[in-house]
Scaffold this active site. Structure first.
Site, PDB file in Angstrom:
ATOM      1  N   GLU A  77      -7.727   8.477   6.322  1.00 13.39           N
ATOM      2  CA  GLU A  77      -7.988   9.092   7.627  1.00 13.39           C
ATOM      3  C   GLU A  77      -8.514  10.526   7.556  1.00 13.39           C
ATOM      4  O   GLU A  77      -7.846  11.475   7.975  1.00 13.39           O
ATOM      5  CB  GLU A  77      -6.713   9.069   8.487  1.00 13.39           C
ATOM      6  CG  GLU A  77      -6.175   7.678   8.738  1.00 13.39           C
ATOM      7  CD  GLU A  77      -5.089   7.652   9.815  1.00 13.39           C
ATOM      8  OE1 GLU A  77      -4.640   8.719  10.242  1.00 13.39           O
ATOM      9  OE2 GLU A  77      -4.711   6.549  10.226  1.00 13.39           O
ATOM     10  N   HIS A  89      -3.103  10.901   0.839  1.00 19.06           N
ATOM     11  CA  HIS A  89      -2.548  10.682   2.181  1.00 19.06           C
ATOM     12  C   HIS A  89      -1.904  12.003   2.615  1.00 19.06           C
ATOM     13  O   HIS A  89      -0.715  12.077   2.884  1.00 19.06           O
ATOM     14  CB  HIS A  89      -1.564   9.517   2.174  1.00 19.06           C
ATOM     15  CG  HIS A  89      -1.317   8.885   3.520  1.00 19.06           C
ATOM     16  ND1 HIS A  89      -1.448   7.546   3.759  1.00 19.06           N
ATOM     17  CD2 HIS A  89      -0.938   9.429   4.705  1.00 19.06           C
ATOM     18  CE1 HIS A  89      -1.157   7.282   5.027  1.00 19.06           C
ATOM     19  NE2 HIS A  89      -0.834   8.408   5.622  1.00 19.06           N
ATOM     20  N   ASN A 140      -7.504   1.903   9.772  1.00 18.14           N
ATOM     21  CA  ASN A 140      -6.205   2.041  10.423  1.00 18.14           C
ATOM     22  C   ASN A 140      -6.450   1.970  11.911  1.00 18.14           C
ATOM     23  O   ASN A 140      -7.205   2.762  12.464  1.00 18.14           O
ATOM     24  CB  ASN A 140      -5.542   3.382  10.082  1.00 18.14           C
ATOM     25  CG  ASN A 140      -5.143   3.470   8.619  1.00 18.14           C
ATOM     26  OD1 ASN A 140      -5.221   2.480   7.889  1.00 18.14           O
ATOM     27  ND2 ASN A 140      -4.720   4.642   8.198  1.00 18.14           N
ATOM     28  N   GLU A 159      -3.638  -0.162   8.138  1.00 22.65           N
ATOM     29  CA  GLU A 159      -2.452   0.191   8.937  1.00 22.65           C
ATOM     30  C   GLU A 159      -2.631  -0.374  10.332  1.00 22.65           C
ATOM     31  O   GLU A 159      -3.719  -0.300  10.903  1.00 22.65           O
ATOM     32  CB  GLU A 159      -2.280   1.713   9.097  1.00 22.65           C
ATOM     33  CG  GLU A 159      -1.893   2.443   7.843  1.00 22.65           C
ATOM     34  CD  GLU A 159      -1.747   3.959   8.069  1.00 22.65           C
ATOM     35  OE1 GLU A 159      -1.524   4.395   9.221  1.00 22.65           O
ATOM     36  OE2 GLU A 159      -1.877   4.691   7.080  1.00 22.65           O
ATOM     37  N   TYR A 164      -4.636   1.556  15.706  1.00 24.63           N
ATOM     38  CA  TYR A 164      -3.408   1.538  16.509  1.00 24.63           C
ATOM     39  C   TYR A 164      -3.699   1.288  17.973  1.00 24.63           C
ATOM     40  O   TYR A 164      -2.901   0.694  18.683  1.00 24.63           O
ATOM     41  CB  TYR A 164      -2.667   2.873  16.351  1.00 24.63           C
ATOM     42  CG  TYR A 164      -2.030   3.018  14.994  1.00 24.63           C
ATOM     43  CD1 TYR A 164      -0.757   2.525  14.751  1.00 24.63           C
ATOM     44  CD2 TYR A 164      -2.709   3.612  13.934  1.00 24.63           C
ATOM     45  CE1 TYR A 164      -0.175   2.621  13.498  1.00 24.63           C
ATOM     46  CE2 TYR A 164      -2.135   3.719  12.679  1.00 24.63           C
ATOM     47  CZ  TYR A 164      -0.868   3.223  12.473  1.00 24.63           C
ATOM     48  OH  TYR A 164      -0.295   3.302  11.225  1.00 24.63           O
ATOM     49  N   ARG A 181       0.854  -1.194   0.000  1.00 27.27           N
ATOM     50  CA  ARG A 181       0.000   0.000   0.000  1.00 27.27           C
ATOM     51  C   ARG A 181       0.883   1.235   0.000  1.00 27.27           C
ATOM     52  O   ARG A 181       1.735   1.397   0.882  1.00 27.27           O
ATOM     53  CB  ARG A 181      -0.904  -0.003   1.247  1.00 27.27           C
ATOM     54  CG  ARG A 181      -1.709   1.250   1.368  1.00 27.27           C
ATOM     55  CD  ARG A 181      -2.648   1.284   2.580  1.00 27.27           C
ATOM     56  NE  ARG A 181      -3.284   2.594   2.595  1.00 27.27           N
ATOM     57  CZ  ARG A 181      -3.359   3.399   3.655  1.00 27.27           C
ATOM     58  NH1 ARG A 181      -2.896   3.021   4.830  1.00 27.27           N
ATOM     59  NH2 ARG A 181      -3.901   4.583   3.550  1.00 27.27           N
TER      60      ARG A 181
HETATM   61  C1  FCB Z   1      -1.536   7.166  10.761  1.00 21.79           C
HETATM   62  C2  FCB Z   1      -1.104   7.703   9.423  1.00 21.79           C
HETATM   63  C3  FCB Z   1       0.255   7.241   8.990  1.00 21.79           C
HETATM   64  C4  FCB Z   1       1.227   7.188  10.147  1.00 21.79           C
HETATM   65  C5  FCB Z   1       0.637   6.408  11.293  1.00 21.79           C
HETATM   66  C6  FCB Z   1       1.575   6.249  12.475  1.00 21.79           C
HETATM   67  O1  FCB Z   1      -2.425   8.073  11.344  1.00 21.79           O
HETATM   68  O2  FCB Z   1      -2.028   7.342   8.416  1.00 21.79           O
HETATM   69  O3  FCB Z   1       0.698   8.089   7.960  1.00 21.79           O
HETATM   70  O4  FCB Z   1       1.595   8.450  10.488  1.00 21.79           O
HETATM   71  O5  FCB Z   1      -0.544   7.018  11.722  1.00 21.79           O
END
Ligand code: FCB
Length: 464
Positions: free
Chosen positions: A176, A131, A306, A367, A308, A87
């Site tokens: 995002e 992006h 995405n 992500e 985290y 990607r």
């Molecule tokens: C996300 C972004 C990516 C990177 C990660 C850690 O929000 O899409 O570009 O910065 O966080």
């Protein structure tokens, strides 16, 4: 489909469906460098980086990972990881330096070469159109708070689709929108650095509109394309079982998740969030025009997520903003270098909830990853045990989501390599490959070796 998941350290690719896609992800401004070459015009990130005090150590993406000049060796590096898919994002200012109008052949050629190089290595290209590197010329005309920017994005999407659509079949429109809108125009810690709530919600509407226009543009020239949007989502939990904290978690969920999921899946904007925003809502600003919601909910083929971390919140009526929530740290939890809680269970919860509430045709984790202060040891290796554990736990959590019925179709690790981490400059490393920014040497970290081995243990062909 039932999956039997072994202890997380013994996961193999066979624990996932045979056609499950595994990849790595990057974005243009974070890795390419060559900021003033090949006909590229400045983006809002070039401007933001040049503004004193905005980015850690005054750093910028002028050189980044120098990927623009190291394309072939980076493609070999990607191929060495045994991934099915890569990607990447296309820099709008390389394709249409004036924001609208004339295209720049050198920019198109660069991505054409990238796509050919991937296909030659049996890796499926996953292309993100936006992006965050908006041409500065469009910001000069108002940027995302202006409707024209969404229309310009539609034209840009059509250009890229016409050029690469014969070879690229997987398209992500916008990465995002919450971050682009809120961090960029609301709190100002991302480009263009504005601090205006109404502007940020105007931007969110136009980013969503751009998504719809992008879906239509890609479909018009690539009938067999798979198209979707990537949202950053995080499950929101109350810090306690008090009704006030539960209500705070619901508000957080509206602000961060439902605001984007609702319109994309044809439910419109969540009324509770519209009410909280009052005069700052796009509705009150008169920006939601007839047909917009239909455009935004143009049928898509997948939802990109995405993920985290999660948020744990308490009610904070006096904190002076429209939302009235406060993020709290969870005692006993592990946190990454960004102070993000490691919360793999929340990935399972989130995926099951998405499937239940929105029923997407397929969900891809576009992500997932973690930053830690990595060091190359004297033995030449980066022993990033915590990152490996993070991946293992999140893949196990994904497995649990599949078992529970979520239509998970793929997973992309963020990131292929250490890169320019926006306002944090080069300080925060997310790569599974270490980059020495002085020499540009790439060194596979222990986590990268783990991913490579995990992916090698398979019967599956790399072509998907
Ligand atoms: C996300 C972004 C990516 C990177 C990660 C850690 O929000 O899409 O570009 O910065 O966080």
């Amino acid at each position: 489909m039932t999956l039997t998941l072994p202890d997380t350290t013994r996961l193999t690719r066979q624990n996932f469906p045979p056609d499950f896609v595994f990849g790595v992800a990057t974005s243009s401004y974070q890795i390419e460098g060559a900021a003033h070459e090949g006909g590229r015009s400045p983006s809002i990130w070039d401007t933001f980086c040049a503004t004193p005090g905005k980015v850690m150590n005054g750093e910028n993406g002028d050189v980044a990972c120098d990927h623009y000049h190291r394309l072939d060796s980076d493609l070999d590096l990607i191929a060495s990881l045994n991934v099915n898919a890569y990607r990447f994002s296309v820099a709008w200012p390389r394709i249409i330096p004036g924001g609208r109008g004339a295209t720049n052949q050198a920019g198109l050629d660069f991505y054409s070469r990238l796509v050919d190089g991937l296909l030659a290595r049996d890796i499926t290209p996953w292309l993100t159109l936006y992006h965050w590197d908006l041409p500065q010329v469009l910001q000069d005309k108002g940027g995302w708070p202006e409707r024209d920017t969404a229309l310009a994005f539609g034209d840009y999407a059509a250009v890229v689709a016409a050029e690469l659509g014969d070879r690229v079949k997987h398209w992500i429109t916008i990465n995002e929108p919450w971050v682009a809108a809120f961090l960029g125009y609301g709190v100002g810690i991302h480009a263009p650095g504005h601090t205006d709530l109404a502007e940020s919600f105007a931007a969110s509407h136009h980013l969503l509109l751009a998504h719809g226009l992008g879906v239509q543009a890609v479909r018009a020239s690539v009938p067999d394309a798979q198209v979707g949007i990537t949202l950053n989502l995080g499950a929101a939990y109350p810090a306690s079982s008090s009704p006030a904290d539960e209500a705070a978690a619901h508000r957080q969920d509206g602000f961060a998740n439902r605001w984007y999921l609702g319109p994309v899946f044809g439910r419109g904007y969540p009324q509770d969030t519209v009410d909280l925003l009052g005069a700052a809502s796009p509705q009150a600003q008169g920006l939601v025009l007839p047909g917009d919601l239909e455009m935004i909910s143009s049928p898509s083929d997948f939802l990109g997520v995405n993920m985290y971390s999660r948020s744990v919140v308490e009610d904070a009526p006096d904190n002076g903003d429209f939302l009235g929530v406060k993020q709290v740290k969870v005692e006993g939890s592990e946190y990454t270098g960004f102070d993000w809680e490691v919360a793999p269970q929340s990935l399972t919860d989130l995926m099951l909830r998405l499937q239940r509430d929105y029923n997407p045709a397929a969900i891809y984790i576009t992500e997932n990853g973690a930053t830690y202060p990595d060091h190359v040891s004297p033995d030449g290796t980066v022993h990033d045990t915590a990152r490996t554990r993070y991946f293992q736990q999140h893949l196990a959590a994904l497995g649990a989501a599949i078992t529970g019925g979520a239509k998970m179709a793929g997973y992309f690790a963020w990131s292929l390599m250490d890169n320019f981490e926006w306002a944090e400059g080069y300080d925060k490393r997310f790569g599974i490959v270490h980059v020495d920014f002085g020499t540009q040497a790439r060194t596979l970290k222990a986590s990268g070796k783990w991913y490579q081995d995990f992916l090698a243990r398979t019967q599956q062909s790399k072509a998907t």
